[in-house]
Design an enzyme around this catalytic site. Sequence first.
Site, PDB file in Angstrom:
ATOM      1  N   CYS A   1      -4.770   2.402  -3.545  1.00 28.30           N
ATOM      2  CA  CYS A   1      -3.502   2.927  -2.995  1.00 28.30           C
ATOM      3  C   CYS A   1      -2.363   1.943  -3.249  1.00 28.30           C
ATOM      4  CB  CYS A   1      -3.616   3.233  -1.509  1.00 28.30           C
ATOM      5  SG  CYS A   1      -4.784   4.539  -1.146  1.00 28.30           S
TER       6      CYS A   1
ATOM      7  N   HIS B   1       0.869  -1.186   0.000  1.00 28.39           N
ATOM      8  CA  HIS B   1       0.000   0.000   0.000  1.00 28.39           C
ATOM      9  C   HIS B   1       0.902   1.232   0.000  1.00 28.39           C
ATOM     10  CE1 HIS B   1      -2.819   2.920   1.834  1.00 28.39           C
ATOM     11  NE2 HIS B   1      -3.795   2.093   1.521  1.00 28.39           N
TER      12      HIS B   1
ATOM     13  N   GLN C   1      -4.293  -4.969   7.230  1.00 30.48           N
ATOM     14  CA  GLN C   1      -5.302  -5.932   6.759  1.00 30.48           C
ATOM     15  C   GLN C   1      -5.215  -7.283   7.458  1.00 30.48           C
ATOM     16  OE1 GLN C   1      -7.762  -5.073   4.932  1.00 30.48           O
ATOM     17  NE2 GLN C   1      -7.036  -3.103   4.144  1.00 30.48           N
TER      18      GLN C   1
ATOM     19  N   LYS D   1     -10.218  -0.303  10.780  1.00 28.94           N
ATOM     20  CA  LYS D   1     -10.418  -1.473   9.922  1.00 28.94           C
ATOM     21  C   LYS D   1     -10.765  -2.715  10.738  1.00 28.94           C
ATOM     22  CE  LYS D   1      -7.072   0.128   6.459  1.00 28.94           C
ATOM     23  NZ  LYS D   1      -7.917   0.560   5.342  1.00 28.94           N
TER      24      LYS D   1
ATOM     25  N   ASP E   1       3.306  -4.258   7.771  1.00 23.02           N
ATOM     26  CA  ASP E   1       2.064  -3.500   7.642  1.00 23.02           C
ATOM     27  C   ASP E   1       0.923  -4.457   7.988  1.00 23.02           C
ATOM     28  OD1 ASP E   1      -0.318  -2.435   6.764  1.00 23.02           O
ATOM     29  OD2 ASP E   1       0.479  -1.690   4.866  1.00 23.02           O
TER      30      ASP E   1
END
Length: 409
Positions: free
Chosen positions: A363, A122, A202, A225, A199
């Site tokens: 993104c 991302h 998600q 999220k 990261d």
Amino acid sequence: MLDAARLRADFPLLRQREHGHPLVYLDNAATTQKPEAVLTAIADYYRTTNANVHRGAYGLAIRATEAYEAARAKLAGFVNAWATEGVVFTRGTTEAINLVAGAYGRAHVRAGDTVVVTAMDHHSNLVPWQILCQEKGATLRMVEISEDGRVDLSDYGRALERRPKIVAFPYVSNALGTVNPAAQLARLAHAVGAVVVVDGAQSTPHLRVDVQALDCDFYALSGHKMLGPMGSGALVAKPELLDAMPPYHGGGEMISRVWDDHSTYNKIPHKFEAGTPNVEGAVGLAAAVAYLEGVGPERIAEHEQALAAAAIDRLTQIEGVTVYGPRDHRAGVVSFTYGDIHPHDIATILDQDGICIRAGHHCAQPLMRRLNVPATARASFYLYNGLDEVDALAGALVKAGALFGYVPA
Ligand code: PLP
């Protein structure tokens, strides 16, 4: 599978109708809806506990501080953080990664060094490293992806031969749904002396995350999220790394003593939390974590995998639809194109049936270039989605295709 209809009842917004249809919310990779428990926790905080934290000598301020610090401990437990003080509250993943690049990166990366990222990152896990490398005269090495949307392990190995200072990658891709072998990637990176930044935007909402088992060094996550409030999130880090890092933002709360021309700094995590923090965000995020724990991350992952498998099955039966990303080791993100219909048109047409999906580059422009598409349509599932909503998605897509002259198989 989870009883999605029962869970959906916990989310007031999902009772809404859109264009006369029940709302089918399939944009969970962008942000999730909030259960009543989170809304209540935030309202209760303001009704009973609100005061500025860490500074007050009176009971209310002490209770506000306790609520804020209890939220930190809750989140630390959820991801098995190395220590509670290794959890720095941020606005989300973007700020967490900028913190690592701006503080750790600035202090350790020099001209001629290498920082490694992947082609599925991302922009949040790419642009901060671009800025750092440009500032330092360092090289940014992007690892390629395989045909089916996984990190290309041979190219990863070649990138590691440069003995990078920092290796950054997503645990789960927001655009492909790929679940990367994060522990393996971290182990290989550590073997060449790199510091590992994951990261987790998600992964934290959708899988059981154990940062100690992953053995990364820094892990970034976004509260919004994972059923929590907007503008909440955290950097989870090894405390000794945070301790040794220079501060990121300067201001109140991050200092110990301040003289005219210099300051000494507070202990971690406060050294990285300058100014008044988002206490409501932390409290709401803790309530979200409690909700997710109640359902169980393993059951959530299993549920979403079943929905993604059903969606891929249904969508690939529609002539002209291409689904991107691997068929296994994937989360509940399904990115697709439908012939030459622009993804924005697909999203707009589906909206007429009350179905919310995302269309665009997600993104991840370098990834879109590698897929040879300007954009994809993306349906992303969560614990409150059911197979009935996969049916609604597939049915609406067939209708959209008919408008453009595509005949379903
Ligand atoms: N990383 C990934 C993989 C994401 O999907 C996102 C958001 O979509 C981000 C980072 C950025 O998260 P935030 O906007 O919450 O900072």
